[in-house]
Design an enzyme around this catalytic site. Structure first.
Site, short mmCIF file in Angstrom:
data_model
loop_
_atom_site.label_atom_id
_atom_site.label_comp_id
_atom_site.label_asym_id
_atom_site.label_seq_id
_atom_site.Cartn_x
_atom_site.Cartn_y
_atom_site.Cartn_z
CG LEU A 41 -1.82 1.15 1.34
CD1 LEU A 41 -3.21 0.76 1.96
CD2 LEU A 41 -1.43 2.33 2.31
CG ASP A 44 -0.43 10.91 3.61
OD1 ASP A 44 -1.16 10.21 3.17
OD2 ASP A 44 -0.55 11.26 4.72
CD GLN A 60 3.52 7.77 5.88
OE1 GLN A 60 2.67 7.43 6.81
NE2 GLN A 60 4.70 8.04 6.23
CB SER A 104 2.73 12.05 6.47
OG SER A 104 2.24 11.08 5.64
NE ARG A 162 -2.65 11.94 11.47
CZ ARG A 162 -3.58 11.77 12.31
NH1 ARG A 162 -3.43 11.48 13.71
NH2 ARG A 162 -4.63 11.55 11.93
CG ASP A 163 0.43 14.50 8.69
OD1 ASP A 163 0.82 13.38 9.02
OD2 ASP A 163 -0.81 14.48 8.61
CD GLU A 218 -4.93 12.95 8.81
OE1 GLU A 218 -4.54 11.93 9.06
OE2 GLU A 218 -5.45 12.37 7.24
#
Length: 479
Positions: A41, A44, A60, A104, A162-163, A218
């Protein structure tokens, strides 16, 4: 120097690629000119950067399944944004601060050192989530050494934090992070630093209040373009409003000005970036020509992810084409990068086409990997273009509505659509790549992105109108 645990994780991922390579490549829905995972899979895009003569796109990646899990950072490099070489994974979940996933983040050039920032995801023995903003460095762009945590969770936010996206402004580093407040509102949080290691928490610069605009934001990205500060972000929890917010989660932007002294961001309303079915987690970079280039995930979290036909072949999802961003007024236009013209062959053109209450196919205008361009469009009624009998685009000249419709791969061929208002249609630019379509209207004023899955042999493209439409038609085979 990577730890022995990280080296082992990367070795296992490479073995997974070799094990399933023939199965993955046998899929007739495998794309030809988009970035995809070698197995497993992809979601991002991460760490987009032009560094020492090469473009780097990290992403990702779950190599061991077609479901989400403990993510790696996959890695591609290119000299032209068109022809890509897969590199060994840059990051793997291995340490106490990222053992459940290297989530990410972004990349910067720190005096010649390629420096990655990412979110370390950890779940303790009770299943409670902890998140850390982490750093890794490389001097050759291929081998990365983790330097550990640089930001711990500040007060006022849940672990959905996050990110990190990092940039430099006037000799100082800045970072925005996507967040959820303890009141369960989506936020974008700003930090600053002198050295990329010690960070000062400035505070929230944008977000909802009292549940007014999503419960989590996000993948923030803040950059300066044409005299204004653009904030791209992905709010989760927006409810559909007419033709807007039709996907499970959304991706869009604000236009404003960031006061670097006070940390205040004054901005306008939220605008969706893409009107199609699969578009999320966009990230941008500046290339050697000074262009602001954006790439996004051609997917959406929790939106029919376990029903993609490609899962049978041990892979799922892809990234969009690179797009140049142009700011006109307070509107972001997205334009396919010029380098895509390097893929063109077998040009076919039909000047001065006139359709009058008819269906028509044009000799040489068909295929699985196709670029279509319609220019100088004018007409009445509805213009429709049906592609491989599974996806169609139409524009209603009276209602001034653009529509993308497809047969759902998740609900037994049921018709589903996405729409947007468009005051006029002058140009229509379509990129078809086996099982993906990206449609650019009026030089990128609006864009539709989607996946679709049709009969392997079907390459038909059918033009139809119920009144009269005129245009110039160009078609190229790509790759």
């Amino acid at each position: 120097m990577k730890s022995s645990n990280e080296r082992r994780q990367i070795q296992l991922a490479e073995e997974e690629i070799k094990k399933y390579a023939s199965i993955v490549e046998s899929d007739p829905n495998r794309l030809r000119y988009h970035l995809m995972p070698p197995v497993g899979l992809m979601n991002d895009p991460n760490g987009l950067i032009y560094w020492k003569g090469q473009y780097h796109v990290f992403y990702q990646w779950m190599p061991f399944a077609t479901t989400h899990g403990a993510k790696f950072w996959g890695h591609y490099t290119s000299h032209d944004l068109i022809h890509w070489e897969r590199q060994a994974p840059a990051l793997a979940p291995s340490e106490w601060f990222d053992r459940n996933g290297c989530y990410s983040g972004s990349a910067v050039d720190n005096d010649g050192v390629l420096t990655l920032f990412y979110t370390g995801n950890v779940k303790d023995d009770q299943g409670v989530r902890h998140t850390y903003q982490c750093m890794a460095i490389s001097t050759d762009g291929l081998h990365f050494e983790k330097k550990g945590v640089v930001i711990y969770l500040p007060d006022g936010y849940t672990a959905h934090f996050r990110d990190p996206k990092v940039w430099k402004y006037k000799n100082k580093w800045y970072m925005v992070v996507g967040a959820q407040s303890v009141q369960l509102d989506g936020k974008v949080v700003l930090f600053c630093s002198e050295d990329l290691i010690h960070w000062e928490h400035i505070g929230s610069i944008a977000g909802g209040e009292n549940g007014t605009f999503g419960y989590m934001w996000e993948c923030p990205d803040l950059f300066h373009l044409s005299g204004k500060d653009v904030l791209i972000v992905c709010p989760q929890g927006l409810q559909p409003e007419g033709m807007h917010y039709q996907n499970v989660y959304q991706a869009g932007y604000f236009i404003g000005q960031l006061n670097y002294e006070t940390g205040q961001y004054i901005h306008g309303t939220f605008t969706e970036l893409d009107r199609g079915f699969e578009f999320y987690a966009p990230q941008t970079m500046v290339d050697e020509h000074g262009r602001r280039i954006m790439i996004a995930w051609m997917g959406v979290p929790d939106q029919d992810e376990n029903k993609h036909p490609t899962i049978y072949y041990r892979w799922v999802h892809a990234l969009t084409l690179p797009r140049e961003l142009i700011l006109i007024g307070d509107k972001l236009y997205q334009r396919p990068i010029e380098q895509l013209q390097l893929l063109r062959s077998e040009k076919v053109q039909y000047p001065n086409v006139s359709l009058q209450k008819e269906k028509r196919k044009f000799d040489g205008v068909k295929g699985k990997t196709v670029e279509l361009l319609l220019k100088h469009i004018d007409g009445k009624g509805v213009l429709s273009i049906n592609i491989q009998h599974h996806v169609s685009f139409s524009y209603d000249f009276e209602q001034k509505i653009a529509t993308l419709e497809r047969e759902s791969f998740a609900r037994n061929g049921e018709k589903e659509r996405r729409q947007c208002a468009l005051s006029s249609l002058q140009t229509l630019h379509i990129f078809i790549d086996t099982s993906s379509i990206e449609i650019f209207l009026n030089e990128g004023e609006e864009v539709f992105t989607a996946r679709f899955f049709s009969n392997e042999e079907n390459e038909d493209i059918l033009f139809q109108t119920n009144e009269q439409v005129t245009f110039h038609l160009y078609k190229w085979k790509l790759c």
